[in-house]
Design an enzyme around this catalytic site. Structure first.
Site, short mmCIF file in Angstrom:
data_model
loop_
_atom_site.label_atom_id
_atom_site.label_comp_id
_atom_site.label_asym_id
_atom_site.label_seq_id
_atom_site.Cartn_x
_atom_site.Cartn_y
_atom_site.Cartn_z
N THR A 1 -9.40 -0.37 -9.78
CA THR A 1 -8.56 -1.45 -9.27
C THR A 1 -8.62 -2.63 -10.22
O THR A 1 -9.47 -2.68 -11.11
CB THR A 1 -9.08 -1.83 -7.86
OG1 THR A 1 -9.04 -0.68 -7.04
CG2 THR A 1 -8.28 -2.93 -7.21
N SER B 1 -7.82 0.66 3.01
CA SER B 1 -8.26 0.10 1.74
C SER B 1 -9.38 -0.89 1.97
O SER B 1 -9.55 -1.41 3.08
CB SER B 1 -7.08 -0.61 1.06
OG SER B 1 -7.50 -1.33 -0.08
N GLY C 1 -13.33 -2.65 -7.22
CA GLY C 1 -14.66 -2.10 -7.00
C GLY C 1 -14.78 -1.13 -5.85
O GLY C 1 -15.89 -0.94 -5.32
N ASP D 1 -7.93 7.95 -0.20
CA ASP D 1 -8.54 6.90 0.63
C ASP D 1 -8.43 7.22 2.12
O ASP D 1 -8.99 6.51 2.95
CB ASP D 1 -7.90 5.54 0.35
CG ASP D 1 -8.59 4.81 -0.80
OD1 ASP D 1 -9.56 5.34 -1.33
OD2 ASP D 1 -8.13 3.72 -1.16
N ARG E 1 0.84 -1.20 0.00
CA ARG E 1 0.00 0.00 0.00
C ARG E 1 0.87 1.25 0.00
O ARG E 1 1.93 1.28 0.65
CB ARG E 1 -0.87 -0.01 1.26
CG ARG E 1 -1.90 1.10 1.37
CD ARG E 1 -2.94 1.01 0.31
NE ARG E 1 -4.17 1.75 0.68
CZ ARG E 1 -5.12 2.09 -0.17
NH1 ARG E 1 -5.01 1.76 -1.44
NH2 ARG E 1 -6.20 2.72 0.25
#
Length: 592
Positions: A407, A471, A494, A447, A113
């Site tokens: 994604t 996430s 998604g 995010d 990440r």
């Protein structure tokens, strides 16, 4: 084995075969990418090894690596490099990833990440008055770009599990980038839809013609800049990306955005570290389900949903002739409300923010989930309140992250007993809409929560220097509880709906006895602790009316999942791998 030159010419044909209906479809503004059609797919069987990815060219690259004696990790690296080229709206070396890997010895979770720059603080997405900025201001430009993580993560996994030389894994993508690939219907549709990408002069010159029209379906698109970048990484390892020319180019691009410059520096990129973390594994009936830990919320949320459905057994409410039942949808969406309520309150980067009380074990405690399950009645609860896991010692505010990543997902099983599930992202479609050295930069920092606190206290997922944004990515591996043999590898893109997409496949295969292709093809359903969300046109009016009578606030829209899955089966006494790909995207399955 097909030659790459042949593949480049046949990409449009492959895409058309697997996704014939690519008119743009209505999608709500909280979806990361537009929906581009639905075309039924048949699953595929194999006996030695198998791969599945979101684009036929990427699948072929992974398949080639397995044919050459490579591992599942080798295949994943080759697939990711090709996806960087052919699916730039969804993932790439400018983004981040979570990867689950298992072999006969253990289950591992890799965290690739992105991280916030050292100069970032909780006011990154706030105006001078402390109010959250708009979504457009947050996403588009340099402000939203974090230090990319996917290459360091893949390098770490390759050191442990690679069988082919690192350099070999880049050759399919390098050749395609240099020789060109045929623009797919999905890429063309997304280029036609996006209104920000052409503002970047580099992206405009690459993706659009002189009149500003997107490259048409079948256009042979060449990317010599990416070919150069990938050659340098193939020769010099991940250091070639993180230290030197490429890192400096990224930092300069981020800092030079004309209206929304960012804080990411070459030093931030050079200092990035991928991490191996303890996977989130929990028992569900006769299976053990393993997913990604924080900063992903996927592993915990899915484990909570399954734990709740162990007490509110969903197995009797199987689809009838492919039609979901009202009771099955009710139980699934109520379990989702409860899990998302906890997710939105507690889950963030645990290097910065502790989970409640005893951590993951408290949130997955059987007694706690039994209490949560008892809240499910005949009527929908509408909006669930977050729970209080045992020994909880912290209180957090409510998250306000955008949380809608664009994604991709890929899965692989190799001939040596290795299995892999990997979700990879640049966040929004085409990320920050900034192209450099042949690839797109992520906007993953959006995010984080745009607010930093509310009346209940600081928000767990607020921006902090060096922190990883929460996430929903949910790469998942399922095993037989006693034997620890792999049962299923799956995952999806998604945004925050990923959790529901993956949970649907788990319920479909484990509870309802469907094969993985049937489970993937089921209508998408769920609740993120708000309305009950149903895939448009896929649930009967009678069932919708039954749900409304039970208090469900229904929203029907195109739910743009991109599920991939590989399932272990025994057919006529012989082991078989059976793979499935989402009919909503261009993905295919290959294996021997």
């Amino acid at each position: 084995m097909l030659r790459l030159k042949t593949l480049a010419l046949s990409a449009a044909v492959l895409a058309a075969l697997h996704a014939p209906s690519y008119a743009q479809r209505a999608t709500p503004d909280h979806a990361p990418e537009i929906a581009t059609g639905y075309a039924e797919k048949a699953g595929k069987s194999a006996h030695k090894f198998m791969v599945a990815a979101a684009n036929p060219l990427a699948t072929q690259a992974g398949y080639q690596m397995l044919k050459q004696g490579g591992s599942a990790v080798d295949a994943a690296i080759a697939m990711q490099m090709v996806l960087t080229l052919v699916e730039p709206q969804s993932s790439g070396i400018g983004g981040g990833s979570f990867l689950m890997y298992a072999d006969a010895k253990r289950v591992q979770s890799y965290d690739g990440r992105e991280t916030a720059p050292a100069a970032a603080d909780e006011h990154l997405f706030q105006d001078k008055d402390g109010k959250p900025v708009s979504r457009e201001v947050g996403v588009v430009g340099g402000r939203s770009t974090g230090a990319p993580g996917v290459l360091r993560m893949l390098e770490l996994a390759h050191k442990q599990h690679g069988r082919l030389p690192w350099k070999t894994l880049f050759q399919p993508a390098i050749k395609l980038a240099a020789d060109g690939f045929a623009v797919s219907p999905r890429l063309n549709a997304l280029l036609s839809w996006d209104k920000f990408l052409s503002r970047d002069p580099v992206a405009r010159a690459y993706f659009f013609d002189e009149q500003g029209k997107p490259r048409p379906v079948g256009y042979l698109l060449k990317n010599p800049e990416l070919a150069r970048t990938l050659r340098e990484i193939a020769d010099g390892g991940a250091d070639a990306f993180y230290k030197g020319r490429i890192a400096s180019d990224i930092a300069a691009k981020v800092a030079s955005h004309p209206t929304n410059p960012g804080l990411l520096t070459a030093a931030d990129i050079a200092g990035y570290q991928a991490k191996e973390r303890d996977p989130v594994c929990s028992d569900y009936k006769k299976w053990t389900v393993c997913g990604a830990p924080p900063p992903s919320s996927g592993g915990i949320a899915i484990a909570q949903m399954l734990g709740i459905l162990e007490y509110k057994d969903i197995s009797p409410y199987k689809p009838v002739n492919g039609e979901l039942t009202a009771e099955g949808i009710h139980l699934f969406t109520e379990a989702g409300r409860l899990a998302y309520a906890d997710r939105n309150r507690y889950v963030a980067d645990t290097d910065f923010v502790p989970l409640p009380g005893k951590g993951v074990s408290a949130m997955l405690d059987k007694g706690y989930l039994k209490q949560r399950a008892a809240l499910i009645g005949q009527q929908s609860m509408g909006k669930a309140k977050y729970g209080t896991p045992d020994t909880m010692q912290v209180a957090w505010g409510a998250d306000t992250a955008i949380d809608k990543p664009s994604t991709s997902h890929l899965v692989a099983v190799d001939a040596y007993g290795g299995s892999l599930s990997m979700t990879t992202s640049v966040e929004d479609a085409f990320g920050a809409r900034q192209m450099v050295d042949g690839f797109m930069l992520n906007n993953q920092l959006t995010d984080f929560s745009f607010d930093s606190q509310d009346a209940d206290g600081p928000i767990a997922n607020r921006v902090q220097a060096g922190k990883r944004p929460r996430s929903a990515m949910s790469p998942t591996l399922v095993f037989e509880k006693g034997t620890h043999k792999l049962v299923l590898a799956t995952g999806s893109p998604g945004g925050s709906t990923i959790i529901n997409y993956v949970a649907k496949v788990l319920v479909g295969t484990l509870d309802w006895g469907l094969d993985v292709q049937q489970a993937i093809s089921l209508p998408n359903i769920g609740s993120r602790n708000g309305p009950t969300e149903l895939e448009a046109g896929r649930v009967s009016r009678a069932v919708v009316e039954q749900l409304k009578a039970r208090g469900h606030d229904i929203r029907e829209y195109d739910q743009n999942s991109g599920l991939q899955g590989i399932q272990r089966r025994v057919v006529n006494g012989k082991l078989e791998w059976f793979g499935g790909a989402d009919p909503r995207r261009e993905g295919v399955v290959l294996g021997d």
